[in-house]
Design an enzyme around this catalytic site. Sequence first.
Site, mmCIF file in Angstrom:
data_model
loop_
_atom_site.group_PDB
_atom_site.id
_atom_site.type_symbol
_atom_site.label_atom_id
_atom_site.label_comp_id
_atom_site.label_asym_id
_atom_site.label_seq_id
_atom_site.Cartn_x
_atom_site.Cartn_y
_atom_site.Cartn_z
ATOM 1 N N MET A 30 0.843 -1.200 0.000
ATOM 2 C CA MET A 30 0.000 0.000 0.000
ATOM 3 C C MET A 30 0.883 1.257 0.000
ATOM 4 S SD MET A 30 -3.427 -0.988 2.025
ATOM 5 C CE MET A 30 -2.840 -0.802 3.691
ATOM 6 N N ALA A 32 4.037 4.004 0.908
ATOM 7 C CA ALA A 32 4.759 4.536 2.074
ATOM 8 C C ALA A 32 5.835 3.518 2.447
ATOM 9 C CB ALA A 32 3.819 4.832 3.243
ATOM 10 N N LEU A 33 6.639 3.208 1.457
ATOM 11 C CA LEU A 33 7.565 2.074 1.554
ATOM 12 C C LEU A 33 8.663 2.306 2.591
ATOM 13 C CD1 LEU A 33 8.005 1.177 -2.237
ATOM 14 C CD2 LEU A 33 6.314 0.312 -0.607
ATOM 15 N N HIS A 34 9.025 1.205 3.260
ATOM 16 C CA HIS A 34 10.130 1.213 4.226
ATOM 17 C C HIS A 34 10.975 -0.024 3.969
ATOM 18 C CE1 HIS A 34 7.683 -1.771 6.225
ATOM 19 N NE2 HIS A 34 6.697 -0.903 6.374
ATOM 20 N N GLY A 36 11.109 -2.841 5.324
ATOM 21 C CA GLY A 36 10.374 -4.114 5.352
ATOM 22 C C GLY A 36 9.862 -4.467 3.958
ATOM 23 N N HIS A 37 9.256 -3.483 3.293
ATOM 24 C CA HIS A 37 8.786 -3.703 1.918
ATOM 25 C C HIS A 37 9.968 -4.022 0.995
ATOM 26 C CE1 HIS A 37 5.603 -0.700 3.337
ATOM 27 N NE2 HIS A 37 4.882 -1.752 3.011
ATOM 28 N N LYS A 151 5.157 -9.860 9.238
ATOM 29 C CA LYS A 151 4.607 -8.767 10.056
ATOM 30 C C LYS A 151 3.083 -8.912 10.178
ATOM 31 C CE LYS A 151 3.935 -4.542 11.691
ATOM 32 N NZ LYS A 151 2.804 -4.067 11.000
ATOM 33 N N SER A 188 6.548 -0.215 10.066
ATOM 34 C CA SER A 188 5.181 -0.136 9.564
ATOM 35 C C SER A 188 4.954 1.263 9.010
ATOM 36 C CB SER A 188 4.191 -0.393 10.710
ATOM 37 O OG SER A 188 2.899 0.047 10.339
ATOM 38 N N ARG A 190 2.430 2.893 9.307
ATOM 39 C CA ARG A 190 1.647 3.672 10.284
ATOM 40 C C ARG A 190 2.517 4.220 11.425
ATOM 41 N NH1 ARG A 190 -2.031 -0.416 8.827
ATOM 42 N NH2 ARG A 190 -4.059 0.337 8.144
HETATM 43 P P1 AMP Z 1 1.485 -2.955 3.480
HETATM 44 O O1 AMP Z 1 1.995 -1.935 2.544
HETATM 45 O O2 AMP Z 1 1.514 -2.540 4.905
HETATM 46 O O3 AMP Z 1 0.159 -3.532 3.038
HETATM 47 O O4 AMP Z 1 2.509 -4.163 3.418
HETATM 48 C C1 AMP Z 1 2.847 -4.774 2.197
HETATM 49 C C2 AMP Z 1 3.602 -6.047 2.504
HETATM 50 O O5 AMP Z 1 4.781 -5.728 3.234
HETATM 51 C C3 AMP Z 1 2.786 -7.017 3.372
HETATM 52 O O6 AMP Z 1 3.006 -8.342 2.914
HETATM 53 C C4 AMP Z 1 3.360 -6.785 4.732
HETATM 54 O O7 AMP Z 1 3.242 -7.909 5.600
HETATM 55 C C5 AMP Z 1 4.814 -6.507 4.403
HETATM 56 N N1 AMP Z 1 5.441 -5.772 5.503
HETATM 57 C C6 AMP Z 1 5.013 -4.628 6.096
HETATM 58 N N2 AMP Z 1 5.827 -4.287 7.109
HETATM 59 C C7 AMP Z 1 6.788 -5.245 7.184
HETATM 60 C C8 AMP Z 1 7.919 -5.472 8.029
HETATM 61 N N3 AMP Z 1 8.223 -4.634 9.026
HETATM 62 N N4 AMP Z 1 8.675 -6.558 7.791
HETATM 63 C C9 AMP Z 1 8.373 -7.422 6.799
HETATM 64 N N5 AMP Z 1 7.333 -7.270 5.951
HETATM 65 C C10 AMP Z 1 6.550 -6.192 6.147
#
Ligand code: AMP
Length: 288
Positions: A30, A32-34, A36-37, A151, A188, A190
């Site tokens: 979604m 707002a990449l960090h 983890g992404h 996560k 995250s 958020r």
């Molecule tokens: P999101 O943009 O929050 O929907 O996350 C996209 C993908 O990145 C999902 O599969 C999340 O589980 C993964 N994700 C988000 N935060 C982390 C994190 N800190 N470590 C590993 N994967 C993550």
Amino acid sequence: MHIFKNATDISQYVSSLKAKGKAVGFVPTMGALHDGHLALAETAISENDACVISIFVNPTQFDEKSDFKRYPRTITKDLALIESIGCQALFLPTETQIYPEESYESPQYDFGELGRVMEAAKRPGHFQGVAQVIRRLLAIIPATRLYLGQKDFQQVKIVTKLVTSTLGLATEVRMCPVTRDTDGLAMSSRNVHLSHEERNDARVLYENLAWAKSQVNRLAPAAIKEQVLERMNLTPTLEDVEYFEIVNAETLQPVEDWKDAPAIVACTAVRFPSARLIDNMYLKGSPY
Ligand code: AMP
């Protein structure tokens, strides 16, 4: 890097790669990449011939309208990050590309107990929204492998069931470990909402998960849960511990004894005034 805004165009791109026998890894996000992404995308790049990232803030998975409205959107920064890791393609759809119908009507899925506990109980409709968007994204991008973060552990379990059993797709679902800040807080999108004090107190999630792990085979799961809840509730800025559960990693049902399952995970969700945070940790039987 190819940037696609149109579903037909990216479908053709992915299909032509697959027709040439190439493996395509897909990382839905979604934005707002960090880090983890990016770790997910780097794994997808290393395990496939091409990697596709999507950025789409999916309205149907937000159980709170205000959360959707204020969800961080940082597309210029995201583009630079994706470019920097060498990902081959980005899918940036508009809402009507994903939901072309007049309404968001979609089949309702039954995920059994996986769809009734923890996040499912606290966020009604959330996983139906996740299932809708994943089904629609995979119809556009029939990837060889789909990369999801631990996560969102319950999401991985539900999406795996959706993709492999419910939809019967050939796409392999791969789970990647949680990426954390130096103090242990799971990254995250958020987290940016947290105040200075809340950010400081947010360490309580990792600290208690790590403590729980240190007590495996010393204390019973119920005793760990009781002590963790007591401690978490003393955190000054923390408003509410929605749950702290020690569960069978496959069924997500609480365990009473460490012998109850080959893999056991502690999962938690807490509410700070500015953000709701979730985290989890394998206490036994880590898959990595
Ligand atoms: P999101 O943009 O929050 O929907 O996350 C996209 C993908 O990145 C999902 O599969 C999340 O589980 C993964 N994700 C988000 N935060 C982390 C994190 N800190 N470590 C590993 N994967 C993550």
